[in-house]
Write a protein that holds these residues in place. Structure first.
Motif, mmCIF file in Angstrom:
data_model
loop_
_atom_site.group_PDB
_atom_site.id
_atom_site.type_symbol
_atom_site.label_atom_id
_atom_site.label_comp_id
_atom_site.label_asym_id
_atom_site.label_seq_id
_atom_site.Cartn_x
_atom_site.Cartn_y
_atom_site.Cartn_z
ATOM 1 N N LYS A 171 61.582 28.657 -49.943
ATOM 2 C CA LYS A 171 60.764 29.382 -50.913
ATOM 3 C C LYS A 171 59.506 29.945 -50.249
ATOM 4 O O LYS A 171 59.161 31.125 -50.406
ATOM 5 N N ALA A 172 58.806 29.108 -49.479
ATOM 6 C CA ALA A 172 57.540 29.525 -48.895
ATOM 7 C C ALA A 172 57.735 30.623 -47.850
ATOM 8 O O ALA A 172 57.059 31.668 -47.872
ATOM 9 N N PHE A 173 58.653 30.401 -46.907
ATOM 10 C CA PHE A 173 58.787 31.350 -45.797
ATOM 11 C C PHE A 173 59.429 32.668 -46.228
ATOM 12 O O PHE A 173 59.020 33.742 -45.767
ATOM 13 N N THR A 174 60.421 32.610 -47.098
ATOM 14 C CA THR A 174 61.026 33.867 -47.535
ATOM 15 C C THR A 174 60.083 34.642 -48.454
ATOM 16 O O THR A 174 60.090 35.876 -48.440
ATOM 17 N N SER A 175 59.261 33.930 -49.226
ATOM 18 C CA SER A 175 58.282 34.623 -50.073
ATOM 19 C C SER A 175 57.239 35.323 -49.214
ATOM 20 O O SER A 175 56.871 36.482 -49.474
ATOM 21 N N PHE A 176 56.754 34.629 -48.188
ATOM 22 C CA PHE A 176 55.803 35.260 -47.281
ATOM 23 C C PHE A 176 56.429 36.485 -46.621
ATOM 24 O O PHE A 176 55.827 37.567 -46.571
ATOM 25 N N ALA A 177 57.636 36.324 -46.097
ATOM 26 C CA ALA A 177 58.296 37.433 -45.399
ATOM 27 C C ALA A 177 58.528 38.613 -46.328
ATOM 28 O O ALA A 177 58.398 39.776 -45.916
ATOM 29 N N THR A 178 58.862 38.349 -47.583
ATOM 30 C CA THR A 178 59.106 39.424 -48.539
ATOM 31 C C THR A 178 57.837 40.217 -48.802
ATOM 32 O O THR A 178 57.872 41.448 -48.922
ATOM 33 N N ARG B 182 66.589 35.190 -46.440
ATOM 34 C CA ARG B 182 67.259 34.456 -47.522
ATOM 35 C C ARG B 182 68.755 34.340 -47.264
ATOM 36 O O ARG B 182 69.385 33.343 -47.607
ATOM 37 N N GLN B 183 69.328 35.365 -46.648
ATOM 38 C CA GLN B 183 70.770 35.381 -46.424
ATOM 39 C C GLN B 183 71.194 34.684 -45.136
ATOM 40 O O GLN B 183 72.285 34.119 -45.064
ATOM 41 N N GLN B 184 70.323 34.691 -44.122
ATOM 42 C CA GLN B 184 70.753 34.280 -42.793
ATOM 43 C C GLN B 184 70.143 32.973 -42.287
ATOM 44 O O GLN B 184 70.754 32.300 -41.451
ATOM 45 N N THR C 124 67.417 27.631 -37.179
ATOM 46 C CA THR C 124 67.295 26.809 -38.382
ATOM 47 C C THR C 124 65.847 26.386 -38.546
ATOM 48 O O THR C 124 65.176 26.033 -37.573
ATOM 49 N N VAL C 125 65.337 26.419 -39.783
ATOM 50 C CA VAL C 125 63.988 25.932 -40.085
ATOM 51 C C VAL C 125 64.135 24.565 -40.758
ATOM 52 O O VAL C 125 64.704 24.454 -41.847
ATOM 53 N N LEU C 126 63.635 23.523 -40.092
ATOM 54 C CA LEU C 126 63.825 22.137 -40.544
ATOM 55 C C LEU C 126 62.481 21.524 -40.923
ATOM 56 O O LEU C 126 61.692 21.137 -40.067
ATOM 57 N N SER C 127 62.212 21.450 -42.220
ATOM 58 C CA SER C 127 61.003 20.775 -42.692
ATOM 59 C C SER C 127 61.206 19.265 -42.636
ATOM 60 O O SER C 127 62.226 18.751 -43.097
ATOM 61 N N CYS C 128 60.223 18.570 -42.082
ATOM 62 C CA CYS C 128 60.263 17.104 -42.018
ATOM 63 C C CYS C 128 59.063 16.499 -42.753
ATOM 64 O O CYS C 128 58.606 15.407 -42.421
ATOM 65 N N ASP C 129 58.554 17.210 -43.761
ATOM 66 C CA ASP C 129 57.425 16.714 -44.531
ATOM 67 C C ASP C 129 57.898 15.952 -45.767
ATOM 68 O O ASP C 129 59.036 16.118 -46.222
#
Length: 532
Positions: free
Chosen positions: A220-227, A238-240, A204-209
């Motif tokens: 949005k940020a991480f999946t866009s970079f990965a894409t 995006r799916q998992q 799990t990616v948990l932003s605490c900002d």
């Protein structure tokens, strides 16, 4: 622990290390659990003061539970910190020297102090030293959460469109498939790619900002970079991968040498990087964590430490961002221009406190939905009291830093929603004007202002357009708010520009104190128009 402890102190402060915990003075809370038995189930990027005052503290409380079952379950949720920025090298050195330990000091408004040594950070990696080691850690099946406090600007999202911006040089370098990652995006994506290749479920990616919908923005940020790097990997993420939203709250100023001295003299601890904060803390998390295996825990039992686990975080996060964070911006620029350098001094100015409360009641609160379990009237009053806590000694400079990442996210939405609903935005516009006046870079005594902002040069150039020239004319009174990345179309809306220009003119003509005092009086007496 009281402000004036009676326990005898050693002649010299005790170095803070794992093998010296038993030597710490009586009365200082310390880990009584076996830290050697704690393994890292969380990797956290951005181990600064806030993380150590907040998420790491909540986890430490679980580890220290008197309930053996609770403490035992928490032992798999220790924290491995990761630093990415050059400035993180100093944290690496302190964390290594102190075995990940540090002192958390809470400062109450009445002057009472309490010290607790936190032991939940059991590992620390500085990514520039060995990026592959960080990636290997991220791929470890024992790691089930990767959390972030990388600041509001750390997600490389366009202020206006919300889309991912891959243009920064470090991100471009990480988009080279053969490069060793140097950014948070590159490292976390590489860790997820390796897990996918090995058949290990994603973490799990948990932003605490402090961002509205911080989990959604992280997605949005991480999946866009990965894409951009690998379209199939981006689709899989995006799916998992789960990206829960959360709201975090605890006023935590930057550590100073005076804080280190206080910890040494008052508590007898030689700590290279203690953390000081207010007693208040709040954490609201969306219950959306990945389950790696059936019946396996997906997260620590943070709810046992006072955290709230909810289905919808938005009412809580909007309450905090638009009341606390936006009000901090109201303190920052008005306060500095008025000559205040400490937050509690500014917040106890009766006129500025009245201005802030009026903003919260009249402009911020009408944009909020009901917040379950929260009395907004009591919350607003409590915020004024928290701002005025003299023990915390938070600085106005901290609140004024990186304004271009803060005003657009915390205050501009309040203005836009109120205009759309036909409501007044006089006080919000005045806060924007105070930023514009501050960005000119010279205070009311003619002394330079150190504007700390990644867009400082652009903001200062824009502010120059609003200055009166020798012939008495102004090139463009709205120059500062024409940047649509920061303000959208507000420069085209008279509902905003009229009170904005009135406040800016008053700041130039009458000064900060007279300006916010007039605005406070206006809302106190409900007169037809503020006399600036």
């Amino acid at each position: 622990m009281s402000e004036h402890p009676t326990e005898p102190r050693p002649s010299a402060p005790v170095p803070l290390r794992g093998d010296r915990l038993a030597d710490l003075p009586p009365g200082v809370d310390r880990p009584e659990y076996d830290r050697a038995a704690v393994t890292a189930g969380i990797v956290h990027f951005g181990v600064g003061g806030f993380h150590r005052a907040h998420q790491a503290m909540y986890t430490d409380v679980l580890l220290a539970s008197d309930d053996a079952q609770v403490a035992g379950a928490a032992a798999g949720w220790g924290i491995c910190g990761v630093g990415v920025m050059p400035s993180d090298a100093a944290m690496r050195d302190v964390m290594r020297a102190q075995d990940g330990l540090y002192t958390l000091v809470t400062k109450a408004p009445d002057g009472a102090l309490h010290a607790r040594v936190i032991g939940s950070i059991v590992d620390y990696r500085y990514a520039p030293d060995d990026p592959q080691a960080v990636i290997a850690k991220l791929a470890d099946p024992a790691v089930r959460i990767v959390s972030l406090t990388v600041t509001e600007g750390g997600y490389s999202l366009n202020q206006l469109t919300g889309e991912f911006d891959p243009s920064p040089a470090d991100i471009q370098a990480d988009l080279n498939a053969d490069a060793l990652p140097r950014t948070t995006f590159g490292l976390i994506t590489a860790g997820l790619r390796l897990r996918r290749e090995r058949g290990v479920p994603p973490f799990t990616v948990l932003s605490c900002d402090n961002l509205q919908g911080n989990g959604d923005l992280a997605r949005k940020a991480f999946t866009s970079f990965a894409t951009l790097l690998d379209p199939e990997l981006g689709q899989w993420m995006r799916q998992q991968v789960h990206f829960p939203n959360c709201m975090v709250d605890r006023i935590t100023p930057a550590t100073t040498d005076a804080d280190r001295q206080l910890v040494a003299e008052r508590f007898g601890i030689d700590d290279g990087w203690p953390v000081v904060c207010e007693p208040f803390t709040q954490w609201v998390l969306q219950d959306d964590f990945a389950v790696a295996e059936p019946d396996a825990p997906s997260r620590p039992q943070w709810e046992l430490t006072g955290a709230q686990i909810v289905d919808d975080v938005e009412p809580y996060e909007l309450m905090k961002l638009r009341l606390l964070n936006a009000s901090h911006q109201g303190i920052a620029y008005f306060g500095h221009l008025a000559g205040y350098r400490l937050v509690h001094e500014a917040a106890t100015d009766p006129d500025l406190a009245a201005f802030l409360l009026s903003y919260m009641v009249n402009e911020a609160s009408p944009t909020l939905a009901p917040v379950p379990g929260v009395d907004l009237d009591a919350y607003r009053k409590e915020l004024i009291e928290r701002f005025g806590n003299p023990g915390v000694r938070d600085t106005v400079a901290r609140l004024a830093a990186e304004s271009s990442d803060r005003i657009p996210k915390w205050l501009v939405p309040v203005i836009s929603e109120n205009i759309a609903a036909g409501r007044d935005v006089t006080l919000s516009a005045a806060i924007c004007a105070s930023w514009a006046r501050y960005a000119e870079g010279v205070d009311e005594q003619g002394k330079p202002i150190d504007v700390v902002d990644r867009y400082a040069d652009e903001r200062r150039a824009a502010a120059a357009g609003q200055l009166r020239r020798q012939d008495g004319t102004v090139a463009d009174p709205l120059a500062f708010v024409r940047n649509r990345d920061f303000f959208g179309d507000l420069a085209d809306q008279p509902e905003f520009t009229e009170p904005y220009l009135a406040a800016l003119e008053s700041l130039h003509r009458n000064g900060s104190k007279a300006t916010y005092a007039a605005l406070a009086r206006h809302y106190a007496h409900r007169c037809a128009a503020p006399q600036l």
